[in-house]
Design an enzyme around this catalytic site. Structure first.
Site, mmCIF file in Angstrom:
data_model
loop_
_atom_site.group_PDB
_atom_site.id
_atom_site.type_symbol
_atom_site.label_atom_id
_atom_site.label_comp_id
_atom_site.label_asym_id
_atom_site.label_seq_id
_atom_site.Cartn_x
_atom_site.Cartn_y
_atom_site.Cartn_z
ATOM 1 N N TRP A 27 -3.893 3.936 2.711
ATOM 2 C CA TRP A 27 -4.008 4.626 1.428
ATOM 3 C C TRP A 27 -5.041 5.731 1.580
ATOM 4 C CZ3 TRP A 27 -1.079 4.553 -2.706
ATOM 5 C CH2 TRP A 27 -1.563 5.039 -3.913
ATOM 6 N N PHE A 62 -7.820 -3.716 0.144
ATOM 7 C CA PHE A 62 -7.756 -5.140 -0.174
ATOM 8 C C PHE A 62 -7.239 -5.965 1.002
ATOM 9 C CE2 PHE A 62 -6.361 -8.894 -2.605
ATOM 10 C CZ PHE A 62 -7.499 -9.116 -3.364
ATOM 11 N N GLU A 63 -6.456 -5.351 1.861
ATOM 12 C CA GLU A 63 -5.890 -6.059 3.011
ATOM 13 C C GLU A 63 -6.829 -6.092 4.219
ATOM 14 O OE1 GLU A 63 -3.043 -5.193 0.123
ATOM 15 O OE2 GLU A 63 -4.077 -3.634 1.246
ATOM 16 N N ARG A 93 -9.581 -1.405 -12.252
ATOM 17 C CA ARG A 93 -9.540 -2.482 -11.280
ATOM 18 C C ARG A 93 -10.240 -2.105 -9.988
ATOM 19 N NH1 ARG A 93 -5.404 -1.818 -7.373
ATOM 20 N NH2 ARG A 93 -5.203 -4.014 -6.912
ATOM 21 N N SER A 118 -19.106 -1.360 7.241
ATOM 22 C CA SER A 118 -18.207 -0.888 6.196
ATOM 23 C C SER A 118 -18.308 0.610 5.971
ATOM 24 C CB SER A 118 -18.518 -1.602 4.885
ATOM 25 O OG SER A 118 -17.710 -1.069 3.851
ATOM 26 N N HIS A 132 -11.996 17.914 -4.219
ATOM 27 C CA HIS A 132 -12.426 16.548 -3.924
ATOM 28 C C HIS A 132 -11.877 16.089 -2.576
ATOM 29 C CE1 HIS A 132 -13.981 14.637 -7.886
ATOM 30 N NE2 HIS A 132 -14.493 15.831 -7.682
#
Length: 163
Positions: A27, A62-63, A93, A118, A132
């Site tokens: 993503w 999330f994965e 979220r 991270s 951006h």
């Protein structure tokens, strides 16, 4: 990781290269991949030929933790790196996703003893316009470099500690 890091300890020596796995989210790949490239370039700048990289791409941030957990448990890696961009897509979220990912990364490193770094970032304001996009492409290079500095310094300091 806002300041460049320097380790007060000497770098670990030996013929065995550092094995580092990078798990990145697809993503916003055009931005996230810059963190991966910044990380690799900084490792190579600091330790030419002393780091071996494997990269795995997953759908989103999330994965990342599950993949890192399996990689950590494999015993094949000296360090793991997570790269992703969690954005506010208009549905509240993103903060939950970011928190879940970062908490999981910490748990993985504490449970396995494999350091996890991270470059999963959650900007407060992110929009799809070119200004951006351009800013975050450059920002992710810098954050990748900073993660590499932290990674190498941590590996050096851990090498000096009893197991």
């Amino acid at each position: 990781m806002n300041q460049p890091l320097s380790s007060p300890l000497a770098p670990a020596t030996g013929d065995t290269p550092r094995r580092i796995a990078v798990v990145s989210a697809s993503w916003h790949r055009d931005i996230v991949q810059n963190a991966v490239e910044g990380f690799r370039a900084e490792c190579e700048r600091q330790r030419p030929g002393q780091c071996q990289f494997e990269q795995l791409e997953v759908p989103g941030a999330f994965e990342i933790p599950l993949h890192l957990q399996r990689l950590a448990r494999s015993g094949r890696y000296d360090a793991l790196v997570a790269c992703g961009l969690v954005v506010n897509g208009g549905i509240y979220r993103h903060e939950f996703v970011a928190s879940a990912v970062i908490d999981a990364l910490m748990r993985i490193q504490l449970d396995t003893g494999v350091p996890v770094f991270s470059v999963v970032l959650t900007p407060r304001d992110f929009h799809s316009h070119e200004e951006h996009q351009s800013f975050f492409r450059t920002h992710f290079i810098t954050k990748g470099q900073e993660a590499a500095q932290a990674c190498l310094a941590t590996l050096d300091s851990l090498a000096q500690l009893p197991a």
